[in-house]
Motif scaffolding. Structure first.
Motif, short mmCIF file in Angstrom:
data_model
loop_
_atom_site.label_atom_id
_atom_site.label_comp_id
_atom_site.label_asym_id
_atom_site.label_seq_id
_atom_site.Cartn_x
_atom_site.Cartn_y
_atom_site.Cartn_z
N GLY A 49 0.78 -1.23 0.00
CA GLY A 49 0.00 0.00 0.00
C GLY A 49 0.81 1.27 0.00
N SER A 50 2.13 1.19 0.21
CA SER A 50 2.93 2.42 0.13
C SER A 50 3.76 2.37 -1.16
CB SER A 50 3.83 2.57 1.35
OG SER A 50 4.92 1.71 1.27
N VAL A 51 3.76 3.49 -1.82
CA VAL A 51 4.47 3.57 -3.09
C VAL A 51 5.86 4.16 -2.82
CG1 VAL A 51 4.49 4.61 -5.39
CG2 VAL A 51 2.33 3.86 -4.37
N GLN A 52 6.87 3.48 -3.33
CA GLN A 52 8.23 3.98 -3.20
C GLN A 52 8.75 4.32 -4.59
OE1 GLN A 52 10.92 2.06 -0.70
NE2 GLN A 52 9.48 1.87 0.96
N VAL A 53 9.47 5.43 -4.68
CA VAL A 53 10.02 5.88 -5.95
C VAL A 53 11.53 5.70 -5.91
CG1 VAL A 53 10.28 7.85 -7.50
CG2 VAL A 53 8.17 7.57 -6.19
N TYR A 54 12.05 5.08 -6.95
CA TYR A 54 13.49 4.84 -7.05
C TYR A 54 14.00 5.50 -8.31
CZ TYR A 54 12.65 1.17 -3.64
OH TYR A 54 12.27 0.48 -2.52
N ASP A 55 15.12 6.22 -8.18
CA ASP A 55 15.79 6.74 -9.37
C ASP A 55 16.49 5.56 -10.04
OD1 ASP A 55 15.06 9.30 -8.70
OD2 ASP A 55 16.95 9.74 -7.67
N ASN A 56 16.32 5.42 -11.33
CA ASN A 56 17.01 4.33 -11.99
C ASN A 56 17.67 4.74 -13.31
OD1 ASN A 56 14.78 4.62 -13.58
ND2 ASN A 56 14.40 2.44 -13.79
N CYS A 57 17.62 6.02 -13.62
CA CYS A 57 18.25 6.49 -14.85
C CYS A 57 18.85 7.87 -14.58
CB CYS A 57 17.22 6.56 -15.97
SG CYS A 57 17.92 6.98 -17.56
N TRP A 58 20.13 8.02 -14.93
CA TRP A 58 20.83 9.28 -14.68
C TRP A 58 21.46 9.76 -15.98
CZ3 TRP A 58 21.01 4.96 -11.74
CH2 TRP A 58 20.51 5.06 -10.43
N ALA A 59 21.47 11.07 -16.14
CA ALA A 59 22.07 11.69 -17.33
C ALA A 59 23.03 12.78 -16.88
CB ALA A 59 20.99 12.27 -18.23
N ILE A 60 23.98 13.07 -17.74
CA ILE A 60 24.97 14.11 -17.45
C ILE A 60 24.31 15.48 -17.59
CG2 ILE A 60 25.85 14.28 -19.80
CD1 ILE A 60 28.69 14.49 -18.51
#
Length: 126
Positions: A49-60
Motif C-alpha cells: 500500500g505504500s508507493v516507493q520511488v526509485y531513481d534508476n536512470c541518470w544523465a549528465i
C-alpha cells in the motif's frame, strides 16, 4: 568539488548516453551532489500500500559536461608540458655535451704540440 580521476572514470560513460543501474554505485551520490549528473527516470514499486520511488536512470548535466571538458583540457595541458620539459632537457644535455666537446677540442688545438710531445715521451720511456 574538483573532478578527480576516479570521478572522471565514473562520469565518462554518461557522455554518450544516460546510464541505468538496479543497484547504483555509491559514487553516483557524489556525482549528483556535485551537480554533474541528475536523475531523469524513476521506477515506482508498491509495497503493502505504500508507493516507493526509485531513481534508476541518470544523465549528465551541462555542469558535468563542462567538468569533463575542463579535466581533459587539464590532463592534455599537463601532458604537453611534460613533453615540452623532456624536449628542453634533451636540448640542454646536447648543449652541455657540445660545450664540453668544444672545450676539450680547444685545449687539444691550443696545446697540440705539448700533448704530442707528452704522448711520445710517455710511450718511449717504456
Amino acid at each position: 568539488m574538483e573532478l578527480t580521476p576516479e570521478y572522471y572514470k565514473a562520469l565518462l560513460p554518461f557522455r554518450n548516453s544516460p546510464q541505468t543501474a538496479d543497484d547504483p554505485p555509491e559514487i553516483y551520490d557524489d556525482l549528483i551532489s556535485c551537480g554533474w549528473i541528475s536523475a531523469v527516470g524513476c521506477t515506482t514499486m508498491d509495497y503493502n500500500g505504500s508507493v516507493q520511488v526509485y531513481d534508476n536512470c541518470w544523465a549528465i548535466t551541462p555542469q558535468g559536461r563542462m567538468a569533463l571538458a575542463a579535466y581533459e583540457k587539464s590532463v592534455k595541458h599537463d601532458a604537453d608540458e611534460k613533453r615540452q620539459n623532456r624536449i628542453t632537457n634533451y636540448f640542454s644535455a646536447i648543449n652541455i655535451g657540445v660545450s664540453v666537446f668544444s672545450f676539450v677540442l680547444g685545449l687539444l688545438a691550443d696545446h697540440y704540440f705539448g700533448v704530442v710531445a707528452f704522448v711520445e715521451a710517455f710511450f718511449h720511456l717504456g
